[in-house]
Scaffold this active site. Sequence first.
Site, mmCIF file in Angstrom:
data_model
loop_
_atom_site.group_PDB
_atom_site.id
_atom_site.type_symbol
_atom_site.label_atom_id
_atom_site.label_comp_id
_atom_site.label_asym_id
_atom_site.label_seq_id
_atom_site.Cartn_x
_atom_site.Cartn_y
_atom_site.Cartn_z
ATOM 1 N N ASP A 129 36.866 24.196 67.004
ATOM 2 C CA ASP A 129 37.936 23.575 66.180
ATOM 3 C C ASP A 129 38.821 22.640 67.012
ATOM 4 O OD1 ASP A 129 38.916 25.820 67.501
ATOM 5 O OD2 ASP A 129 40.062 26.592 65.799
ATOM 6 N N SER A 153 34.723 28.267 65.552
ATOM 7 C CA SER A 153 35.894 28.373 66.437
ATOM 8 C C SER A 153 35.885 29.623 67.312
ATOM 9 C CB SER A 153 37.165 28.312 65.606
ATOM 10 O OG SER A 153 37.091 27.193 64.780
ATOM 11 N N ARG A 165 36.008 27.060 55.386
ATOM 12 C CA ARG A 165 36.126 25.921 54.479
ATOM 13 C C ARG A 165 34.842 25.119 54.490
ATOM 14 N NH1 ARG A 165 41.182 23.016 53.913
ATOM 15 N NH2 ARG A 165 40.253 21.368 55.136
#
Length: 498
Positions: free
Chosen positions: A231, A178, A109
């Site tokens: 994350d 992440s 994203r």
Amino acid sequence: MGKVGVTTAVVCAAAAACAVTALVVRNRMRSSGKWAPVAAVVKELEERCATPVGKLRQVADAMTVEMHAGLASEGGSKLKMLISYVDNLPTGDETGLFYALDLGGTNFRVLRVQLGGKEGRVAKQEFEEVSIPPHLMVGGSDELFDFIALALAKFVASEGEDFHLPVGRQRELGFTFSFPVRQISIASGTLIKWTKGFNIDGTVGEDVVAELTRAMERQGLDMRVSALVNDTIGTLAGGRYYDNDVVAAVILGTGTNAAYVERAHAIPKWHGLLPKSGEMVINMEWGNFRSSHLPTTDYDQALDNESLNPGEQIFEKLISGMYLGEILRRVLLRLAKEASFFGDCVPPKLEVPFILRTPVMSAMHHDTSADLKVVGTKLNEVLGIPDTSLKTRKVVIQICDIIAKRGARLAAAGIVGILKKIGRDNAVKDGGRTVIAMDGGLYEHYTIFSECLQCTLKEMLGEEASSSVVVKLASDGSGIGAALLAASHSQYLQPVLS
Ligand code: BGC
């Protein structure tokens, strides 16, 4: 009818009755012959996956012990307990336009956020989600980073008037990456290993910020990475921005992990200056936790052996969204092979690794219709198994239940391990709260999983202590969190707000 005729009729009737009885008995035998091995496999699975509260306490204690060991020295434990270089969490004072890039699953994203300080908060935000073509997850480093930088460049080019970047100011990005990364500053870090099905050549041991920066330059994009965060760290930062009582974050999605706020002097392996705040956020990388107390089965063993990272991420392989559906597939395959669970042939699709994804498992598990229609449809659509009986469908649900609840209960035990480490596992007198920011599709969408996790926390902590522990779903905390951390580590002075 003569005597002979009568006798014949009686014999025939008796023979027919006999034949019917034999058929019934034979069918019954055949069916009990079929179901007995099925029941045996399920029973064995249930026993091996059992998580009585005593076992969970052992897991929680082992987690606490490993946390200490991982903080004591580099390589002191399977739990890496990575130092994040985040020693201050967002306060609400952050202002300006910042970007975030979130890479860690099958999608990534890009996000822009206009931060307006305590008054304006997140004044405006826009994001775009791009799915990563599977070949890029196992290709070369430049290909992956070029793909990401291109999407980022397009996103920046599409910016509207209502996002405001002061003249002469460089765009700044919070990069949520992440995977396990060893950091030496807030804006740099080398990849320790790939997880979650990524396996890209040449990135391990490299600084991922340098990789991304080079790719942005190749795209002619003038942007600086101000903060590199996991994350879990992004989720913790985003969670704290909205709620001062957030002290830890847990991700339950494709992968799993947790981060929490530690006292800096409780980190023996930290040799730098003690931060002014006296605190440091730790990325535990709990997916790599392992312990002899973990309830594992032959299915888990085989899954691990055949994975891209054998011997690694054992806790993750019992809990997270990438693996639950795959464990289910392995159990069904054994039933098909050893107990003719789906008829005389083994359905060919059932042999395909990872064909049964966790969202499909979840859809079947939540089926409450009388004839378990969803189970029937999914077995047919996904695995090409038509016309399953109600009994077969019930067994499928039973297996989903065993696998999902083991995962949820172990995740709860992990959380209790953290609460013990920070001394928040007992009832508080002053009415204080301990908030855990939670993110990830597994927790968000697999209701039976999240409810079971909540119940297990209560079971382990007791009614009183658990009433002060709040698990708060933070959808998209990690994106906002990364932008907030980019703001607080900006190269430009943040205006001092009164
Ligand atoms: C990674 C972690 C990450 C977690 C959740 C794991 O596989 O190692 O760094 O936080 O997945 O996305």
